[in-house]
Structure formats: structure tokens, C-alpha cells
Design a protein around this motif. Structure first.
Motif, PDB file in Angstrom:
ATOM      1  N   GLN A 175       7.924  -1.372   5.279  1.00 23.91           N
ATOM      2  CA  GLN A 175       9.054  -0.878   4.489  1.00 23.91           C
ATOM      3  C   GLN A 175       9.057   0.650   4.586  1.00 23.91           C
ATOM      4  OE1 GLN A 175       9.627  -2.738   0.710  1.00 23.91           O
ATOM      5  NE2 GLN A 175      10.956  -1.146  -0.092  1.00 23.91           N
ATOM      6  N   GLY A 176       9.330   1.167   5.758  1.00 24.23           N
ATOM      7  CA  GLY A 176       9.313   2.609   5.962  1.00 24.23           C
ATOM      8  C   GLY A 176       7.913   3.159   5.843  1.00 24.23           C
ATOM      9  N   THR A 177       7.837   4.422   5.437  1.00 25.48           N
ATOM     10  CA  THR A 177       6.532   5.079   5.273  1.00 25.48           C
ATOM     11  C   THR A 177       6.278   5.489   3.833  1.00 25.48           C
ATOM     12  OG1 THR A 177       7.537   7.210   5.850  1.00 25.48           O
ATOM     13  CG2 THR A 177       6.537   5.932   7.643  1.00 25.48           C
ATOM     14  N   ASP A 178       7.262   5.273   2.953  1.00 26.10           N
ATOM     15  CA  ASP A 178       7.074   5.602   1.542  1.00 26.10           C
ATOM     16  C   ASP A 178       6.208   4.541   0.870  1.00 26.10           C
ATOM     17  OD1 ASP A 178       8.687   7.960   1.399  1.00 26.10           O
ATOM     18  OD2 ASP A 178      10.462   6.684   1.548  1.00 26.10           O
ATOM     19  N   PRO A 179       5.505   4.910  -0.203  1.00 27.42           N
ATOM     20  CA  PRO A 179       4.656   3.938  -0.898  1.00 27.42           C
ATOM     21  C   PRO A 179       5.444   2.721  -1.375  1.00 27.42           C
ATOM     22  CG  PRO A 179       4.178   6.171  -1.649  1.00 27.42           C
ATOM     23  CD  PRO A 179       5.398   6.270  -0.784  1.00 27.42           C
ATOM     24  N   VAL A 180       4.877   1.541  -1.181  1.00 26.39           N
ATOM     25  CA  VAL A 180       5.404   0.319  -1.788  1.00 26.39           C
ATOM     26  C   VAL A 180       4.545   0.059  -3.026  1.00 26.39           C
ATOM     27  CG1 VAL A 180       5.879  -2.137  -1.507  1.00 26.39           C
ATOM     28  CG2 VAL A 180       6.170  -0.572   0.430  1.00 26.39           C
ATOM     29  N   TRP A 181       5.134   0.319  -4.187  1.00 26.41           N
ATOM     30  CA  TRP A 181       4.363   0.306  -5.429  1.00 26.41           C
ATOM     31  C   TRP A 181       4.134  -1.098  -5.973  1.00 26.41           C
ATOM     32  CZ3 TRP A 181       2.150   4.737  -6.266  1.00 26.41           C
ATOM     33  CH2 TRP A 181       2.796   5.947  -5.982  1.00 26.41           C
ATOM     34  N   SER A 182       5.040  -2.023  -5.655  1.00 23.50           N
ATOM     35  CA  SER A 182       4.982  -3.302  -6.347  1.00 23.50           C
ATOM     36  C   SER A 182       5.501  -4.432  -5.467  1.00 23.50           C
ATOM     37  CB  SER A 182       5.824  -3.231  -7.633  1.00 23.50           C
ATOM     38  OG  SER A 182       5.804  -4.447  -8.346  1.00 23.50           O
ATOM     39  N   VAL A 183       4.864  -5.612  -5.576  1.00 22.83           N
ATOM     40  CA  VAL A 183       5.347  -6.825  -4.923  1.00 22.83           C
ATOM     41  C   VAL A 183       5.317  -7.968  -5.932  1.00 22.83           C
ATOM     42  CG1 VAL A 183       4.766  -6.242  -2.539  1.00 22.83           C
ATOM     43  CG2 VAL A 183       3.024  -7.300  -3.992  1.00 22.83           C
ATOM     44  N   ALA A 184       6.243  -8.918  -5.763  1.00 23.95           N
ATOM     45  CA  ALA A 184       6.294 -10.113  -6.606  1.00 23.95           C
ATOM     46  C   ALA A 184       6.782 -11.268  -5.746  1.00 23.95           C
ATOM     47  CB  ALA A 184       7.218  -9.895  -7.798  1.00 23.95           C
ATOM     48  N   ILE A 185       6.304 -12.486  -6.051  1.00 26.21           N
ATOM     49  CA  ILE A 185       6.682 -13.682  -5.305  1.00 26.21           C
ATOM     50  C   ILE A 185       7.443 -14.616  -6.237  1.00 26.21           C
ATOM     51  CG2 ILE A 185       5.824 -15.705  -4.049  1.00 26.21           C
ATOM     52  CD1 ILE A 185       3.452 -14.009  -3.134  1.00 26.21           C
ATOM     53  N   SER A 186       8.513 -15.211  -5.739  1.00 19.59           N
ATOM     54  CA  SER A 186       9.355 -16.089  -6.555  1.00 19.59           C
ATOM     55  C   SER A 186       8.615 -17.377  -6.908  1.00 19.59           C
ATOM     56  CB  SER A 186      10.648 -16.419  -5.807  1.00 19.59           C
ATOM     57  OG  SER A 186      10.358 -17.107  -4.599  1.00 19.59           O
ATOM     58  N   SER A 214       0.818  -1.212   0.000  1.00 18.31           N
ATOM     59  CA  SER A 214       0.000   0.000   0.000  1.00 18.31           C
ATOM     60  C   SER A 214       0.854   1.265   0.000  1.00 18.31           C
ATOM     61  CB  SER A 214      -0.946   0.009   1.201  1.00 18.31           C
ATOM     62  OG  SER A 214      -0.213   0.093   2.409  1.00 18.31           O
ATOM     63  N   TYR A 215       0.162   2.376  -0.084  1.00 24.49           N
ATOM     64  CA  TYR A 215       0.784   3.689  -0.238  1.00 24.49           C
ATOM     65  C   TYR A 215       1.519   4.156   1.017  1.00 24.49           C
ATOM     66  CZ  TYR A 215       1.205   8.382  -2.244  1.00 24.49           C
ATOM     67  OH  TYR A 215       1.695   9.552  -2.766  1.00 24.49           O
ATOM     68  N   ASN A 216       1.242   3.529   2.159  1.00 21.10           N
ATOM     69  CA  ASN A 216       1.875   3.976   3.408  1.00 21.10           C
ATOM     70  C   ASN A 216       3.057   3.111   3.828  1.00 21.10           C
ATOM     71  OD1 ASN A 216       0.581   1.674   4.207  1.00 21.10           O
ATOM     72  ND2 ASN A 216      -0.554   2.619   5.911  1.00 21.10           N
ATOM     73  N   GLY A 217       3.582   2.285   2.915  1.00 21.02           N
ATOM     74  CA  GLY A 217       4.773   1.503   3.196  1.00 21.02           C
ATOM     75  C   GLY A 217       4.518   0.139   3.790  1.00 21.02           C
ATOM     76  N   GLU A 218       3.256  -0.272   3.910  1.00 19.54           N
ATOM     77  CA  GLU A 218       2.941  -1.571   4.493  1.00 19.54           C
ATOM     78  C   GLU A 218       2.838  -2.651   3.423  1.00 19.54           C
ATOM     79  OE1 GLU A 218       0.407  -0.562   8.554  1.00 19.54           O
ATOM     80  OE2 GLU A 218      -0.650  -1.220   6.754  1.00 19.54           O
ATOM     81  N   ILE A 219       3.294  -3.846   3.782  1.00 16.95           N
ATOM     82  CA  ILE A 219       3.064  -5.059   3.003  1.00 16.95           C
ATOM     83  C   ILE A 219       2.347  -6.031   3.920  1.00 16.95           C
ATOM     84  CG2 ILE A 219       4.117  -6.970   1.736  1.00 16.95           C
ATOM     85  CD1 ILE A 219       6.597  -5.138   1.380  1.00 16.95           C
ATOM     86  N   LYS A 220       1.208  -6.520   3.488  1.00 16.12           N
ATOM     87  CA  LYS A 220       0.447  -7.460   4.312  1.00 16.12           C
ATOM     88  C   LYS A 220       0.406  -8.820   3.631  1.00 16.12           C
ATOM     89  CE  LYS A 220      -2.397  -4.069   6.752  1.00 16.12           C
ATOM     90  NZ  LYS A 220      -1.802  -4.336   8.088  1.00 16.12           N
ATOM     91  N   LEU A 221       0.559  -9.855   4.438  1.00 14.05           N
ATOM     92  CA  LEU A 221       0.495 -11.233   3.965  1.00 14.05           C
ATOM     93  C   LEU A 221      -0.772 -11.874   4.522  1.00 14.05           C
ATOM     94  CD1 LEU A 221       4.229 -12.292   4.495  1.00 14.05           C
ATOM     95  CD2 LEU A 221       3.161 -11.282   2.470  1.00 14.05           C
ATOM     96  N   TRP A 222      -1.561 -12.483   3.627  1.00 13.71           N
ATOM     97  CA  TRP A 222      -2.851 -13.055   3.986  1.00 13.71           C
ATOM     98  C   TRP A 222      -2.889 -14.525   3.594  1.00 13.71           C
ATOM     99  CZ3 TRP A 222      -6.129  -8.907   5.624  1.00 13.71           C
ATOM    100  CH2 TRP A 222      -5.743  -7.631   5.195  1.00 13.71           C
ATOM    101  N   GLN A 223      -3.684 -15.289   4.313  1.00 14.20           N
ATOM    102  CA  GLN A 223      -3.924 -16.682   3.949  1.00 14.20           C
ATOM    103  C   GLN A 223      -5.028 -16.721   2.897  1.00 14.20           C
ATOM    104  OE1 GLN A 223      -5.670 -19.507   6.888  1.00 14.20           O
ATOM    105  NE2 GLN A 223      -3.786 -20.679   6.525  1.00 14.20           N
ATOM    106  N   LEU A 224      -4.715 -17.264   1.717  1.00 12.52           N
ATOM    107  CA  LEU A 224      -5.677 -17.237   0.618  1.00 12.52           C
ATOM    108  C   LEU A 224      -6.931 -18.029   0.932  1.00 12.52           C
ATOM    109  CD1 LEU A 224      -6.496 -16.541  -2.282  1.00 12.52           C
ATOM    110  CD2 LEU A 224      -5.132 -18.469  -3.060  1.00 12.52           C
ATOM    111  N   SER A 225      -6.782 -19.178   1.585  1.00 10.16           N
ATOM    112  CA  SER A 225      -7.934 -20.063   1.793  1.00 10.16           C
ATOM    113  C   SER A 225      -8.940 -19.522   2.790  1.00 10.16           C
ATOM    114  CB  SER A 225      -7.458 -21.445   2.247  1.00 10.16           C
ATOM    115  OG  SER A 225      -6.742 -21.349   3.468  1.00 10.16           O
TER     116      SER A 225
END
Length: 542
Positions: A378-389, A357-368
Motif C-alpha cells: 500500500q505505497g510506502t506510507d505506514p499502514v497503521w491498522s488492518v481488520a478482517i471481515s 508495517s511502517y513501510n506500507g507492507e501488508i503480509k499474509l501468513w498461514q496461521l497453522s
């Protein structure tokens, strides 16, 4: 025919082959029609290798890495594939008579018209396999196989069951009921054995004879022969990227297009727009299939699960929504972000959703279940993009703080920070091998990184303005910029191969199918564009 260099290398042994693959992690080796009968390829790294029509009779592939490999029409009779990773492999019309596939991972493998007479699939994982016209006999073993669902039709259509997963007791009888009965004759079995035991001295005699003929002809056709030999000795390259042309333009009447996702079979496009609607489109006809409504702000991020069963959308309304694609049903609305959501990703095992999100947070959720597992800051700056290996172990994030961060997806621990961009990192993408990462930045460049070491491999220059989107498939990188262009790069060399112009304005999102021969782009205009290379996506890519 097989690439001569690759055939020579594989015959030198697995150690030399694996060393070469470590140096060329994104290569797509060509061993088509090669005679590798009885070869010891155990634990070999053969991901994305082309074995089309190859003879692998009685070959040992135990524990081999075979994901995305192409075994179409190959002879794998009595081959040892115990504990091999065959996920996403193409086994269409392959002969697997009496093959040992115990404990093999066949997740999302394509087994259309494959011959599995008396094959042993005990304890194998068959979730997501495509099994139209696959052929079994009563002697084919399916003891204790795991399979949550499968596909009954070509191109991964005909999901079964349409909702939920199999009850364990129903797996084997259901799989057998879908098969085409196969009763191998003594004659066909003998013919298979003869092919596998073809005398090597006779083969070499035939090779020598062909060589003599070529030598005689070389005086007259030396130039032509030189070109052919050079082509055979060259490493396999991606299709010429300069061949992309516009196939069709879809008017979505809801500009701009913020997000795009493709189903695993490449036949359906999901698009997210400014007014919050998510639409599904049929690639071949260009017709809208359905629309998902519910977000109260722009749908800025989309991801589709590896099975093609779930779609996840992230929005400026600070929510993440999980949808069932087959039924168009909303499964969950995930609340917890306190700022607009800009990116979402789903792990390959479909266990975890990552959202940023725009406030630097990355949230991990259980899909099921939709349960929040943890929050990464990740600080307070926007996290624009995430990718999983591809192995589901690593999460990459790109931020306005000019860095790319690599996290352990299971523990949430920060592994390392990649620094080098002089402005915000707007998008990140991980290679199919999981060994390289490309980042796109507002500093007008892209950077290619080695994930294991964190080393910067090269910087790609060419865009005249901010780069805001990137996709990475099959040694091809596609980038989009507010300079109104899409640029296509060779991931191995960094060479710019093609520039596509978007006359309607900024290119906000690009996506590639797994074969990297179809490109979809969205912009500030009201059109979703589909670009194609010759040959298209009619053949299944590996």
C-alpha cells in the motif's frame, strides 16, 4: 416479550424480513417468547436475533443465518435446521429434541444444558462448541461430524484437547462421553408436541381478552399504557451507553499500553506494552495470569483467534509472534517485515494472519504453519491498522496516505479505495455484520462506510485531537484520542452517547467485548482500565 414490529414483520414472510435486514444490517431483532411454531423461516437472515424462550416447534430454519442468535430456553423440538449457520449461537437449555441439524454450522455455539434427544447432527461442524451438561440419547446422531476441539466448562473454559486437534475416529465417542444421559419420557414428549400444536384460535382468544382488559384499564392508566406501547413498538436499542462506569484499574507498571485484545469469552485481557512484554489478565479478579516475553521492542499489536487458542503479537522489532495461550508456548516467530509492525489480525476461520508495517507492507501468513502467503503493498506510507471481515473474505487497511483500502483476502486483489479523510487513517474496525466499516483519523474524526458500495454514510465529529483507536461491536462504536477521552457512539445514528475521561493522558487503545457492555482501554499511563455497564458480562451476549 417480542418487539411487536419485529413479530409482525417476520410473520409477513422471509422476503419482507430479509429486505428489512438488508436495510438494517446491524439491528438486533427481538422475537423473545414469540410463537413461531411451524413457521417457514428457511434462508431467513436472523443473525443476532433474540429468540429467548420462543416456541419454534417444527419451524423450518433450513439454510437460515442464525449466527450470534439467542435461543436460550427456546423450544426447537423437531425444527428443521439443516445447513443453517448457527455459529456463536446461544442454545443454552434449548430443547432440540428430534431437531434436524444435518450439515449445520455450530462453530463456537453455546450448547450448555441443551436437550438433543434423538437430534440429527450428521455432517455438522461442532468445532469450538461449549457443551457443559449437554444432553444426548443413544438416538442422537453424530455421524461424520467435524470437531477440532470443544470446551467442557462454562464461559468457554476447559479446552479439549488442550493441544492439537481430535483424531477423526475419536470425535463421536469423546462427544458422547461428555454428555449427560437423557431419556425422554412419553409424557414429556407429548407435552412438547402439545405446546407446538397449541390451537391458534385459543391463542387469539386469549389475546383478545387481554386487549379488552387493557382497554378497560386505559381510561385510568392511559399515560402509562401509552409509554409501554411506545417502548414495545420501538426498535431494539443498545443498552444506554451513558451507563459505562470504571470497574477497575490494573497497574501494569509498563507504560504505555500499546495494544489490547480480549478472549472470545471476554474473561481474559491481553495487553502489549512499551518494553515488549505481553501480559494476560483475569477480568473478574484483575490479577495478572501470565506474561509472554520475547519481543525486543514495543508490543504494538495483538490479536486472539476465534477459538481463544492462539495469540498473535506484532512488535517494533519487525517480527510477528504466534503463541499458544493454554501452554504459553511460542509456536512461531514470523520474520519478513523490514519495518516496525503496527497491526495484526486473524481471520475467523483461523487460517490467515494479516500484519501491517511502517513501510506500507501488508503480509499474509498461514496461521497453522507460519508460512508467508503473499505481500500486499500500500505505497510506502505506514499502514497503521488492518481488520478482517467476519466472513473472512475481506481485509481492510488504514494508512498514512489518508485512505482505507479494501482487499480480497483470498487473492490479494485490491477491491476499492475509500477516500475522504484529510489526514492519516490510524485505525479501522468492521461491524459484526461485515457490512460497515469505521475509520479513525488524525483529522479528529471518524467515518462510517458501507463496505459493499464504498459509500460514506456519516462523519462523526467530537474529538478535539487525533483519533488513534476504534472498536465496533453490537451497534456501539468506541473511539480513543490523544485528547485524553474515550467517546461512545450509536453506530446507527452517529449520536454521541458518552464521553469518558482518561486523566493519565492519551488514550492509545480501546477494545469492546462482543456484547458491547465491557470496555477496556490503555493509555500513556501505567493503568489498564476496565469499564462496565449495568448487568455486566455475566450473561452470555449474542
Amino acid at each position: 416479550m417480542a418487539n411487536r414490529n419485529h413479530l409482525r414483520l417476520i410473520k409477513q414472510g422471509v422476503t419482507d424480513w430479509n429486505r428489512w435486514r438488508a436495510e438494517q444490517p446491524d439491528a438486533s431483532p427481538d422475537l423473545s417468547q414469540a410463537d413461531l411454531s411451524a413457521a417457514d423461516l428457511s434462508a431467513a437472515h436472523l443473525e443476532r436475533t433474540n429468540f429467548y424462550g420462543a416456541n419454534l416447534y417444527k419451524a423450518c430454519l433450513e439454510g437460515a443465518q442464525l449466527s450470534w442468535a439467542n435461543f436460550s430456553t427456546a423450544n426447537l423440538g423437531q425444527a428443521q435446521l439443516r445447513a443453517a449457520d448457527c455459529s456463536y449461537a446461544n442454545l443454552q437449555q434449548a430443547d432440540l429434541t428430534r431437531a434436524n441439524l444435518q450439515q449445520a454450522n455450530l462453530t463456537n455455539a453455546y450448547l450448555g444444558a441443551a436437550k438433543l434427544a434423538a437430534a440429527d447432527l450428521s455432517d455438522a461442524c461442532l468445532t469450538g462448541i461449549c457443551i457443559k451438561n449437554w444432553q444426548l440419547t443413544p438416538a442422537t446422531r453424530l455421524d461424520r461430524v467435524s470437531c477440532r476441539y470443544f470446551y467442557r466448562e462454562d464461559r468457554y473454559q476447559g479446552l479439549y484437547p488442550e493441544q492439537g486437534d481430535f483424531e477423526p475416529a475419536a470425535i463421536e465417542p469423546t462427544l458422547r462421553a461428555t454428555a449427560v444421559p437423557l431419556v425422554p419420557s412419553d409424557r414429556s414428549a407429548a407435552r412438547t408436541a402439545r405446546i407446538g400444536r397449541w390451537p391458534q384460535r385459543l391463542l387469539w382468544a386469549l389475546v383478545a381478552l387481554v386487549g379488552l382488559v387493557l382497554l378497560i384499564l386505559s381510561n385510568r392508566y392511559s399515560k402509562m399504557a401509552s409509554v409501554q406501547v411506545s417502548a414495545q413498538n420501538a426498535s431494539p436499542a443498545i443498552k444506554t451507553a451513558a451507563d459505562f462506569t470504571l470497574q477497575q484499574s490494573l497497574n501494569i507498571a509498563a507504560a504505555p499500553v500499546w495494544a489490547i485484545a480480549l478472549t472470545p469469552n471476554g474473561q481474559t485481557i491481553a495487553s502489549g506494552s512499551y518494553e515488549g512484554t505481553v501480559r494476560l489478565w483475569d477480568v473478574d479478579s484483575g490479577q495478572q495470569l501470565t506474561a509472554f516475553s520475547g519481543h525486543s521492542d514495543a508490543a504494538r499489536a495483538l490479536a486472539i483467534s476465534a477459538s481463544g487458542r492462539q495469540l498473535v503479537s506484532g512488535s517494533g522489532d519487525q517480527t510477528v509472534r504466534v503463541w499458544q495461550l493454554q501452554t504459553q508456548r511460542l509456536l512461531y516467530t514470523l520474520r519478513g517485515h523490514s519495518a516496525p509492525v503496527w497491526s495484526v489480525a486473524i481471520s475467523p476461520d483461523e487460517a490467515t494472519i494479516a500484519s501491517s508495517s511502517y513501510n506500507g507492507e501488508i503480509k499474509l501468513w498461514q496461521l497453522s504453519t507460519g508460512k508467508l502467503l503473499r505481500t500486499l503493498q500500500q505505497g510506502t506510507d505506514p499502514v497503521w491498522s488492518v481488520a478482517i471481515s467476519p466472513d473472512g473474505q475481506l481485509l481492510a487497511s488504514g494508512s498514512s496516505d489518508r485512505t482505507v483500502r479494501l482487499w480480497n483476502l483470498q487473492t490479494g486483489r485490491l477491491i476499492r479505495t475509500l477516500e475522504g479523510h484529510s489526514d492519516a487513517v490510524r485505525a479501522v474496525a468492521i461491524s459484526p455484520s461485515g457490512r460497515r466499516l469505521v475509520s479513525a483519523s488524525w483529522d479528529n474524526t471518524l467515518k462510517l462506510w458501507d463496505i459493499e458500495t464504498g459509500k460514506l454514510l456519516r462523519t462523526l465529529h467530537g474529538h478535539d485531537n487525533r483519533v488513534v483507536t476504534v472498536a465496533y461491536q453490537n451497534n456501539l462504536i468506541a473511539s480513543g484520542s490523544i485528547d485524553s477521552t474515550i467517546r461512545l457512539w450509536d453506530a446507527r445514528t452517529g449520536d454521541l452517547q458518552q464521553v469518558l475521561t482518561e486523566p493519565t493522558g492519551w488514550v492509545l487503545v480501546v477494545a469492546l467485548n462482543q456484547a458491547a457492555d465491557r470496555l477496556v482501554s490503555g493509555s500513556r499511563g501505567e493503568n489498564l482500565k476496565i469499564w462496565q455497564r449495568p448487568g455486566g458480562s455475566e450473561e452470555r451476549a449474542n
